[in-house]
Design a protein around this motif. Structure first.
Motif, PDB file in Angstrom:
ATOM      1  N   ARG A   1       0.731  -1.362  -0.016  1.00  0.00           N
ATOM      2  CA  ARG A   1      -0.072   0.031   0.174  1.00  0.00           C
ATOM      3  C   ARG A   1       1.173   1.094   0.043  1.00  0.00           C
ATOM      4  O   ARG A   1       0.063   1.864  -0.823  1.00  0.00           O
ATOM      5  CB  ARG A   1      -0.811   0.176   1.512  1.00  0.00           C
ATOM      6  CG  ARG A   1      -2.188  -0.819   0.806  1.00  0.00           C
ATOM      7  CD  ARG A   1      -3.582  -0.217   2.373  1.00  0.00           C
ATOM      8  NE  ARG A   1      -2.742  -0.475   3.429  1.00  0.00           N
ATOM      9  CZ  ARG A   1      -2.885  -1.939   4.653  1.00  0.00           C
ATOM     10  NH1 ARG A   1      -2.775  -2.782   3.874  1.00  0.00           N
ATOM     11  NH2 ARG A   1      -1.829  -1.198   5.431  1.00  0.00           N
ATOM     12  N   GLN A   2       2.134   1.439   0.811  1.00  0.00           N
ATOM     13  CA  GLN A   2       2.914   2.228   1.345  1.00  0.00           C
ATOM     14  C   GLN A   2       3.265   2.596  -0.390  1.00  0.00           C
ATOM     15  O   GLN A   2       3.943   3.700  -0.678  1.00  0.00           O
ATOM     16  CB  GLN A   2       3.350   2.332   2.282  1.00  0.00           C
ATOM     17  CG  GLN A   2       2.632   2.305   3.497  1.00  0.00           C
ATOM     18  CD  GLN A   2       3.739   1.876   5.032  1.00  0.00           C
ATOM     19  OE1 GLN A   2       5.030   1.610   4.585  1.00  0.00           O
ATOM     20  NE2 GLN A   2       3.970   2.075   5.994  1.00  0.00           N
TER      21      GLN A   2
ATOM     22  N   LEU B   1       3.070   1.752  -3.577  1.00  0.00           N
ATOM     23  CA  LEU B   1       1.574   2.186  -3.877  1.00  0.00           C
ATOM     24  C   LEU B   1       1.149   3.828  -3.876  1.00  0.00           C
ATOM     25  O   LEU B   1       1.427   4.438  -5.430  1.00  0.00           O
ATOM     26  CB  LEU B   1      -0.297   1.782  -4.082  1.00  0.00           C
ATOM     27  CG  LEU B   1      -0.823   2.008  -4.861  1.00  0.00           C
ATOM     28  CD1 LEU B   1      -0.787   1.965  -6.586  1.00  0.00           C
ATOM     29  CD2 LEU B   1      -2.192   1.154  -4.408  1.00  0.00           C
ATOM     30  N   ALA B   2       0.837   4.009  -2.727  1.00  0.00           N
ATOM     31  CA  ALA B   2       1.247   5.665  -2.283  1.00  0.00           C
ATOM     32  C   ALA B   2       1.843   6.655  -2.414  1.00  0.00           C
ATOM     33  O   ALA B   2       1.645   7.487  -3.395  1.00  0.00           O
ATOM     34  CB  ALA B   2       0.529   5.727  -1.456  1.00  0.00           C
TER      35      ALA B   2
ATOM     36  N   SER C   1      -2.413  11.093  -6.807  1.00  0.00           N
ATOM     37  CA  SER C   1      -3.183  10.986  -5.905  1.00  0.00           C
ATOM     38  C   SER C   1      -4.844  10.844  -5.013  1.00  0.00           C
ATOM     39  O   SER C   1      -4.921  10.849  -4.701  1.00  0.00           O
ATOM     40  CB  SER C   1      -1.929  11.492  -4.347  1.00  0.00           C
ATOM     41  OG  SER C   1      -2.693  13.372  -5.237  1.00  0.00           O
TER      42      SER C   1
ATOM     43  N   SER D   1      -5.716   7.251  -4.187  1.00  0.00           N
ATOM     44  CA  SER D   1      -4.800   6.400  -3.579  1.00  0.00           C
ATOM     45  C   SER D   1      -6.050   5.812  -2.495  1.00  0.00           C
ATOM     46  O   SER D   1      -5.555   4.809  -2.390  1.00  0.00           O
ATOM     47  CB  SER D   1      -4.279   7.252  -2.638  1.00  0.00           C
ATOM     48  OG  SER D   1      -3.245   7.222  -1.797  1.00  0.00           O
ATOM     49  N   ASP D   2      -7.193   5.939  -2.447  1.00  0.00           N
ATOM     50  CA  ASP D   2      -7.577   5.513  -1.265  1.00  0.00           C
ATOM     51  C   ASP D   2      -8.522   4.537  -2.397  1.00  0.00           C
ATOM     52  O   ASP D   2      -7.790   3.380  -1.143  1.00  0.00           O
ATOM     53  CB  ASP D   2      -8.643   6.372  -0.864  1.00  0.00           C
ATOM     54  CG  ASP D   2      -8.485   7.929   0.191  1.00  0.00           C
ATOM     55  OD1 ASP D   2      -7.093   7.566   0.571  1.00  0.00           O
ATOM     56  OD2 ASP D   2      -9.519   8.492   0.767  1.00  0.00           O
TER      57      ASP D   2
ATOM     58  N   GLN E   1      -5.445   1.450  -2.681  1.00  0.00           N
ATOM     59  CA  GLN E   1      -4.377   1.141  -1.856  1.00  0.00           C
ATOM     60  C   GLN E   1      -5.305   0.101  -1.298  1.00  0.00           C
ATOM     61  O   GLN E   1      -4.932  -1.089  -0.628  1.00  0.00           O
ATOM     62  CB  GLN E   1      -4.500   1.881  -0.633  1.00  0.00           C
ATOM     63  CG  GLN E   1      -2.871   2.895  -1.181  1.00  0.00           C
ATOM     64  CD  GLN E   1      -2.783   3.584   0.117  1.00  0.00           C
ATOM     65  OE1 GLN E   1      -2.385   3.631   1.341  1.00  0.00           O
ATOM     66  NE2 GLN E   1      -2.771   4.905  -0.011  1.00  0.00           N
TER      67      GLN E   1
ATOM     68  N   SER F   1      -4.481  -3.615  -1.411  1.00  0.00           N
ATOM     69  CA  SER F   1      -4.833  -4.551  -0.185  1.00  0.00           C
ATOM     70  C   SER F   1      -5.574  -5.890  -0.429  1.00  0.00           C
ATOM     71  O   SER F   1      -4.991  -7.093  -0.039  1.00  0.00           O
ATOM     72  CB  SER F   1      -5.176  -3.653   0.821  1.00  0.00           C
ATOM     73  OG  SER F   1      -4.785  -2.929   1.396  1.00  0.00           O
TER      74      SER F   1
END
Length: 148
Positions: free
Chosen positions: A32-33, A35-36, A45, A48-49, A52, A56
């Motif tokens: 996740r990190q 990817l962000a 960005s 991003s939510d 992620q 996940s």
């Protein structure tokens, strides 16, 4: 161009990045990190939510299901698209997951349904070179058709 701005970061960041992960639960958060960071560098960005959550689910599935006889190889591949990102998760298990509808009593089984909603149905499972499979998804924010 000002260093540290999204435009400067996008020039420094390649449009395709790949990373190998150990088959452990901690890999999910690290993916996740990873990817962000790249979404931010690519000026994406705003995705991003959702992205992620997708990564996940896909990495969690790989961690839980990538087992011998071919090893526990897990990798992610991220590709910057014109209007979004393609996320791939590769693992060494030949079993292809299918979206299903979990009952209210089940504690798991909703991951691919969530991926389906978040990507507008732009996801799938493909063969890859060597043993195993690739589960891919595309998130885009401009409503255009995305490559599969």
């Amino acid at each position: 161009m000002t260093p540290g701005t999204p435009a400067a970061l996008a020039e420094e960041c390649p449009s395709v990045v790949e990373k190998m992960w150990p088959p452990a639960p901690r890999s999910v958060g690290r993916a996740r990190q990873f990817l962000a960071h790249h979404l931010d560098a690519w000026g994406l960005s705003r995705l991003s939510d959702a992205a992620q959550l997708v990564v996940s689910e896909l990495v969690t599935n790989a961690v839980n299901h990538a087992h011998p006889p071919y090893g526990n190889l897990i990798s992610t591949r991220l590709e910057r698209l014109e209007s979004g990102v393609r996320i791939e998760v590769h693992d060494s298990n030949d079993h292809k997951p299918e979206r299903r509808d979990a009952t209210a009593e089940e504690e798991s089984g909703r991951g691919l349904a969530l991926v389906d909603v978040l990507t507008g149905g732009h996801w799938g499972v493909s063969n890859r070179e060597g043993p195993g499979k690739m589960v891919w998804s595309v998130l885009a924010d401009d409503g255009t058709e995305v490559p599969r």
